[in-house]
Design an enzyme around this catalytic site. Structure first.
Site, short mmCIF file in Angstrom:
data_model
loop_
_atom_site.label_atom_id
_atom_site.label_comp_id
_atom_site.label_asym_id
_atom_site.label_seq_id
_atom_site.Cartn_x
_atom_site.Cartn_y
_atom_site.Cartn_z
N SER A 74 0.85 -1.21 -0.08
CA SER A 74 0.30 -0.12 0.08
C SER A 74 0.95 1.30 -0.04
O SER A 74 0.60 2.26 -0.81
CB SER A 74 -1.04 -0.03 1.43
OG SER A 74 -1.90 -0.99 0.98
N ASN A 154 -6.36 -9.07 -6.64
CA ASN A 154 -6.38 -9.86 -5.41
C ASN A 154 -7.57 -10.88 -5.07
O ASN A 154 -7.37 -11.47 -4.41
CB ASN A 154 -6.05 -8.77 -4.28
CG ASN A 154 -6.99 -7.59 -4.38
OD1 ASN A 154 -7.18 -7.23 -5.34
ND2 ASN A 154 -7.69 -7.51 -3.24
N GLN A 182 -0.06 -9.63 -5.76
CA GLN A 182 -0.37 -10.84 -5.75
C GLN A 182 0.54 -11.48 -6.83
O GLN A 182 0.35 -12.79 -6.81
CB GLN A 182 -2.00 -10.79 -6.11
CG GLN A 182 -2.84 -10.25 -5.04
CD GLN A 182 -2.93 -11.00 -3.96
OE1 GLN A 182 -2.55 -12.11 -3.87
NE2 GLN A 182 -3.31 -10.32 -2.72
N THR A 240 15.10 4.79 10.12
CA THR A 240 16.24 3.54 10.07
C THR A 240 15.46 2.33 9.43
O THR A 240 14.68 1.93 9.79
CB THR A 240 16.49 3.39 11.71
OG1 THR A 240 17.18 4.50 12.17
CG2 THR A 240 17.42 2.08 12.01
N CYS A 327 -8.31 -6.54 3.25
CA CYS A 327 -8.40 -4.82 3.74
C CYS A 327 -9.82 -4.13 3.85
O CYS A 327 -10.15 -3.41 4.47
CB CYS A 327 -7.54 -3.92 2.77
SG CYS A 327 -6.01 -4.66 2.24
#
Length: 397
Positions: A74, A154, A182, A240, A327
């Site tokens: 995403s 998906n 996917q 990081t 989702c």
């Protein structure tokens, strides 16, 4: 047949592979240095990140310098689309082309841009979920900034003609992005041969941990920074590095892409067995193209029942499945993907997505077939909708 546990929702997420986990573990406890530090402990982490970057690049025939690590698919979608829009808007290009059944990471991003001065053209798909490359060609204008079409869906597993779309975009000098979350590890991908300018991928779909992904950006496309504040990811994404997960992603990419043809041959046999047997149930239909689909994807609609009831009943039998994208699993609205291919609301509500992989066994497939038959019959026996359908259409129960 006794109750067993069958995981058939690999499109939602996968378990971390043993090799990926073992590769990552030392970077939690032994080689824990900051990859931006110049002492040896930090440099060891930096070398591990460099190796993973090359592993990801090799899997899609890219250069290591074209790979940027992200927190997942995403984020990669958002970065590619918003950045392309920002760069191209400076050239007077504020038109974006996508399809009407993309992942919400794409649809919501272009919707945001539409609210901020961009024009979006949504290419329709046919009843099998396929985009016609000619529709893309005809939609491109002088002010088109970007074309973004997913590699494989998906929910219904349809694989798009990405190479043809990429060639059109290259000829018209329009940037082309594809969400390949996917497709990675399930389809052979060559970003050079397929004329792909940007590609998004996610680790947790290919046995790497959740929270790590990557964005391929072709050399020459200067995307602006995603996060300011540090020199990480060649100054583009400050913060990081998540070294253990990046290391795991590199190993998982190698594993997933090592023998895609062999994987397809093995899994598609079980997929086809599931499809053939589940379609024997009355008033069912396969969603997506029968051939141009991911090797592990089965999406079938059952008239007269609700998808939520089907999933909960299968869960009681030890089967993990889905009715659509993870989702949006908390939503009671019908899948936008199934509506896009022309399904009525009532039929779309009764969909079942089963996504199997190389860990799935023949016994698992047999168990799914048995239990789906049992559950569908039970739910239809209690369904006023199914009773009404049978009476109205003369279907023998």
């Amino acid at each position: 047949m006794e109750k067993r546990f069958v995981y058939a929702d690999n499109a939602a997420t996968t378990k971390v592979s043993k090799a990926a986990l073992e590769a990552a573990l030392p970077y939690f406890t032994e080689i824990y240095g900051n990859a931006s530090s110049i002492y040896s402990l930090g440099m060891n982490s930096a070398r591990a990140v460099m190796k993973a970057r090359q592993q990801v690049a090799n899997a899609i025939n890219a250069k290591s310098g074209e790979i940027y690590f992200t927190s997942g698919g995403s984020e990669a979608d958002n970065w590619a689309i918003k950045s392309a829009a920002e760069v191209q808007a400076k050239k007077g290009k504020k038109h974006i082309i996508t399809s009407n059944f993309e992942h919400h990471a794409v649809l919501h991003t272009v919707d945001h841009l539409a609210k901020n001065g961009f024009e979006v053209t949504y290419i329709p798909v046919d009843e099998f979920g396929l985009v016609n490359p000619e529709d893309v060609k005809n939609a491109i204008r002088e002010d088109t900034a970007l074309v973004t079409i997913m590699f494989a869906n998906n929910e219904i597993g349809t694989i798009q003609p990405i190479k043809e779309i990429g060639a059109i975009c290259r000829e018209r000098k329009v940037w082309f992005h594809t969400d390949a979350v996917q497709a990675i590890g399930n389809v052979e991908i060559d970003v050079s041969d397929m004329n792909i300018d940007m590609l998004s991928l996610s680790g947790h779909k290919i046995h790497a941990p959740k929270g790590v992904g990557a964005l391929f950006v072709r050399t020459g496309i200067g995307l602006p920074n995603l996060i300011h504040g540090g020199a990480q990811e060649r100054t583009k994404r400050a913060g990081t590095e998540n070294v253990p997960s990046i290391v795991a992603l590199g190993v998982a990419m190698e594993e997933a892409c090592r023998d895609i043809a062999g994987k397809q041959a093995k899994i598609s046999v079980m997929r086809d067995k599931l499809i053939e047997n589940l379609l024997k149930i009355k008033e069912t239909r396969l969603n997506g193209d029968a051939k141009k689909r991911l090797c592990g994807n089965v999406n079938i609609s059952f008239r007269g029942i609700e998808g939520e009831s089907l999933l909960l009943s299968l869960d009681l039998e030890g089967i993990c499945a889905s009715s659509g994208s993870a989702c949006t699993s908390g939503s009671l609205d019908p899948s936008h993907v199934l509506l896009a291919i022309g399904l009525p609301h009532a039929t779309a509500h009764g969909s079942l997505r089963l996504t199997i992989n190389e860990d799935t066994t023949e016994e698992d497939v047999d168990y799914i077939i048995e239990k789906v038959n049992t559950v569908v019959a039970k739910l239809r026996a209690m369904s006023p909708l199914w009773e009404r359908i049978c009476k109205t259409e003369g279907i023998s129960d």
